[in-house]
Design a protein around this motif. Structure first.
Motif, PDB file in Angstrom:
ATOM      1  N   THR A   1      26.444 -14.575  -4.347  1.00  0.00           N
ATOM      2  CA  THR A   1      27.784 -14.573  -4.938  1.00  0.00           C
ATOM      3  C   THR A   1      28.769 -14.084  -3.886  1.00  0.00           C
ATOM      4  O   THR A   1      28.376 -13.491  -2.865  1.00  0.00           O
ATOM      5  CB  THR A   1      27.867 -13.637  -6.155  1.00  0.00           C
ATOM      6  N   GLU A   2      30.059 -14.334  -4.125  1.00  0.00           N
ATOM      7  CA  GLU A   2      31.069 -13.913  -3.156  1.00  0.00           C
ATOM      8  C   GLU A   2      31.106 -12.398  -3.013  1.00  0.00           C
ATOM      9  O   GLU A   2      31.395 -11.868  -1.950  1.00  0.00           O
ATOM     10  CB  GLU A   2      32.447 -14.440  -3.586  1.00  0.00           C
ATOM     11  N   GLY A   3      30.816 -11.676  -4.084  1.00  0.00           N
ATOM     12  CA  GLY A   3      30.847 -10.212  -4.020  1.00  0.00           C
ATOM     13  C   GLY A   3      29.649  -9.604  -3.338  1.00  0.00           C
ATOM     14  O   GLY A   3      29.724  -8.467  -2.844  1.00  0.00           O
ATOM     15  N   GLY A   4      28.536 -10.328  -3.287  1.00  0.00           N
ATOM     16  CA  GLY A   4      27.331  -9.821  -2.647  1.00  0.00           C
ATOM     17  C   GLY A   4      26.773  -8.597  -3.355  1.00  0.00           C
ATOM     18  O   GLY A   4      26.956  -8.409  -4.553  1.00  0.00           O
ATOM     19  N   VAL A   5      26.100  -7.751  -2.596  1.00  0.00           N
ATOM     20  CA  VAL A   5      25.514  -6.507  -3.104  1.00  0.00           C
ATOM     21  C   VAL A   5      26.079  -5.345  -2.306  1.00  0.00           C
ATOM     22  O   VAL A   5      26.026  -5.350  -1.070  1.00  0.00           O
ATOM     23  CB  VAL A   5      23.973  -6.519  -2.992  1.00  0.00           C
ATOM     24  N   ARG A   6      26.613  -4.347  -3.005  1.00  0.00           N
ATOM     25  CA  ARG A   6      27.148  -3.151  -2.350  1.00  0.00           C
ATOM     26  C   ARG A   6      26.277  -1.955  -2.701  1.00  0.00           C
ATOM     27  O   ARG A   6      25.667  -1.927  -3.770  1.00  0.00           O
ATOM     28  CB  ARG A   6      28.576  -2.880  -2.813  1.00  0.00           C
TER      29      ARG A   6
ATOM     30  N   ALA B   1      21.224   6.976  -5.801  1.00  0.00           N
ATOM     31  CA  ALA B   1      22.189   6.121  -5.126  1.00  0.00           C
ATOM     32  C   ALA B   1      22.529   4.977  -6.068  1.00  0.00           C
ATOM     33  O   ALA B   1      21.882   4.793  -7.106  1.00  0.00           O
ATOM     34  CB  ALA B   1      21.597   5.599  -3.820  1.00  0.00           C
ATOM     35  N   LEU B   2      23.539   4.202  -5.717  1.00  0.00           N
ATOM     36  CA  LEU B   2      23.966   3.105  -6.580  1.00  0.00           C
ATOM     37  C   LEU B   2      23.984   1.791  -5.801  1.00  0.00           C
ATOM     38  O   LEU B   2      24.379   1.759  -4.638  1.00  0.00           O
ATOM     39  CB  LEU B   2      25.362   3.372  -7.139  1.00  0.00           C
ATOM     40  N   CYS B   3      23.549   0.726  -6.460  1.00  0.00           N
ATOM     41  CA  CYS B   3      23.696  -0.626  -5.935  1.00  0.00           C
ATOM     42  C   CYS B   3      24.466  -1.434  -6.965  1.00  0.00           C
ATOM     43  O   CYS B   3      24.112  -1.430  -8.148  1.00  0.00           O
ATOM     44  CB  CYS B   3      22.339  -1.287  -5.681  1.00  0.00           C
ATOM     45  N   ASP B   4      25.525  -2.103  -6.523  1.00  0.00           N
ATOM     46  CA  ASP B   4      26.370  -2.888  -7.405  1.00  0.00           C
ATOM     47  C   ASP B   4      26.262  -4.356  -7.007  1.00  0.00           C
ATOM     48  O   ASP B   4      26.602  -4.731  -5.888  1.00  0.00           O
ATOM     49  CB  ASP B   4      27.819  -2.415  -7.291  1.00  0.00           C
ATOM     50  N   ALA B   5      25.753  -5.181  -7.908  1.00  0.00           N
ATOM     51  CA  ALA B   5      25.641  -6.623  -7.688  1.00  0.00           C
ATOM     52  C   ALA B   5      26.501  -7.347  -8.715  1.00  0.00           C
ATOM     53  O   ALA B   5      26.954  -6.753  -9.704  1.00  0.00           O
ATOM     54  CB  ALA B   5      24.184  -7.060  -7.799  1.00  0.00           C
ATOM     55  N   ALA B   6      26.734  -8.616  -8.510  1.00  0.00           N
ATOM     56  CA  ALA B   6      27.542  -9.396  -9.447  1.00  0.00           C
ATOM     57  C   ALA B   6      26.885  -9.428 -10.821  1.00  0.00           C
ATOM     58  O   ALA B   6      25.665  -9.549 -10.936  1.00  0.00           O
ATOM     59  CB  ALA B   6      27.731 -10.813  -8.920  1.00  0.00           C
ATOM     60  N   HIS B   7      27.697  -9.332 -11.848  1.00  0.00           N
ATOM     61  CA  HIS B   7      27.213  -9.342 -13.227  1.00  0.00           C
ATOM     62  C   HIS B   7      26.319 -10.575 -13.462  1.00  0.00           C
ATOM     63  O   HIS B   7      25.194 -10.459 -13.973  1.00  0.00           O
ATOM     64  CB  HIS B   7      28.428  -9.362 -14.161  1.00  0.00           C
ATOM     65  N   TYR B   8      26.822 -11.731 -13.095  1.00  0.00           N
ATOM     66  CA  TYR B   8      26.066 -12.981 -13.248  1.00  0.00           C
ATOM     67  C   TYR B   8      24.726 -12.916 -12.524  1.00  0.00           C
ATOM     68  O   TYR B   8      23.689 -13.343 -13.057  1.00  0.00           O
ATOM     69  CB  TYR B   8      26.924 -14.131 -12.714  1.00  0.00           C
TER      70      TYR B   8
ATOM     71  N   ARG C   1      26.668 -22.268 -10.897  1.00  0.00           N
ATOM     72  CA  ARG C   1      26.881 -20.835 -10.700  1.00  0.00           C
ATOM     73  C   ARG C   1      28.112 -20.431 -11.504  1.00  0.00           C
ATOM     74  O   ARG C   1      29.217 -20.876 -11.217  1.00  0.00           O
ATOM     75  CB  ARG C   1      27.097 -20.517  -9.212  1.00  0.00           C
ATOM     76  N   THR C   2      27.915 -19.591 -12.510  1.00  0.00           N
ATOM     77  CA  THR C   2      29.038 -19.225 -13.379  1.00  0.00           C
ATOM     78  C   THR C   2      29.669 -17.887 -13.014  1.00  0.00           C
ATOM     79  O   THR C   2      30.492 -17.367 -13.777  1.00  0.00           O
ATOM     80  CB  THR C   2      28.615 -19.225 -14.864  1.00  0.00           C
ATOM     81  N   ASP C   3      29.307 -17.317 -11.884  1.00  0.00           N
ATOM     82  CA  ASP C   3      30.033 -16.140 -11.401  1.00  0.00           C
ATOM     83  C   ASP C   3      31.492 -16.558 -11.200  1.00  0.00           C
ATOM     84  O   ASP C   3      31.769 -17.565 -10.547  1.00  0.00           O
ATOM     85  CB  ASP C   3      29.432 -15.658 -10.077  1.00  0.00           C
TER      86      ASP C   3
END
Length: 283
Positions: free
Chosen positions: A165-170, A224-231, A261-263
């Motif tokens: 996804t465009e947001g990737g994983v943070r 720690a936290l990992c944030d990925a796209a909801h989709y 891809r519905t993100d």
């Protein structure tokens, strides 16, 4: 071969018990005749225009989505309303729409969070918040990696196994922190941070994390936290659900996963300063 829609619904309800859904949720059959035959079922995270295009183009008789099309109460679905238009298109194409949302999140063994834990390689995953009536069901999952790795490496693994996804994983935390025990929650799971800490997790992977909550978490001696796209965190359920439904119905229906891809995010732009590695403060 085909089976009546009501038999498909019964198979889906057996896997994703509607009683597990939140009281505010809207799950189950949205449109469709229970007596009509179903030959092909398409699975998707969202019912969007592009997904309905795919339903029509492939001749699917039923669309199963994770997210409800009509979550907020409505008084009508006129064809000049964006969501009403999708309902009308499905009906005209002879296709039904079925939703498995928070009941699929909580479902034991075959739900959204089990699929997310499996794709990340977690062993012996159990619910972070078990359901009162069934400890195998509940929100989130927590389990162990076969081999510890750094937070940096875990974030890279998540980016590799989840849809791009465009947001990737943070990630938020010390990049070289050792990660062994992992908590996950498909979709918006920031509220499970306390449960993840209580379960001894080294990291919580979920979606839709906000600045202040993430900043506050960094001041605590917790995961720690990992944030990925909801989709992306919910997509791994689709092929699992498709395969299970085909098996539950004895191979009498064809199942497929949407190629769409519905993100909602379509572009990520970096400034020249960011591309060169320089700081670029914004006011």
């Amino acid at each position: 071969m085909s089976v009546p829609l009501r038999e498909v619904i019964a198979a889906l309800d057996a896997r994703y018990d509607p009683a597990l859904a939140e009281s505010w949720d809207a799950v189950g059959l949205v449109c469709g005749d229970p007596d009509e035959p179903v030959r092909r079922v398409l699975f998707a995270v969202d019912a969007t225009t592009a997904v309905v295009d795919e339903v029509v183009a492939t001749g699917a008789d039923l669309l199963v989505t994770h997210h409800p099309l009509l979550l907020a109460p409505v008084h009508g679905v006129p064809a000049d309303d964006p969501k009403g238009r999708l309902v009308h298109r499905l009906i005209r194409a002879g296709a039904g729409l079925f939703v498995a949302h928070t009941n699929a999140d909580r479902a034991p063994r075959s739900g959204v969070n089990d699929a997310l834990a499996a794709v990340l390689g977690l062993a012996d995953a159990v619910p972070l918040e078990p359901a009162p009536a069934d400890p195998r069901a509940g929100l989130g999952r927590v389990g162990d990696l076969a081999t510890p790795m750094t937070l940096r490496a875990f974030a890279a693994r998540a980016a590799a196994v989840l849809p791009a996804t465009e947001g990737g994983v943070r990630a938020a935390g010390e990049p070289e922190r050792a990660i062994r025990r992992v908590a996950v929650c498909g979709g918006s799971g920031g509220s499970l941070l306390g449960a993840a800490a209580a379960a001894g997790a080294d990291v919580l992977l979920t979606s839709d994390l906000k600045h202040h909550g993430t900043s506050d978490a960094g001041e605590l001696d917790g995961p720690a936290l990992c944030d990925a796209a909801h989709y992306a965190t919910e997509w791994p359920w689709l092929p699992v659900a498709a395969e299970l439904l085909r098996g539950d119905l004895g191979g009498r229906v064809e199942t497929a996963v949407s190629r769409v891809r519905t993100d909602p995010w379509t572009l990520r732009a970096d400034s020249d300063a960011e591309a060169s590695g320089e700081a670029s403060p914004r006011r």
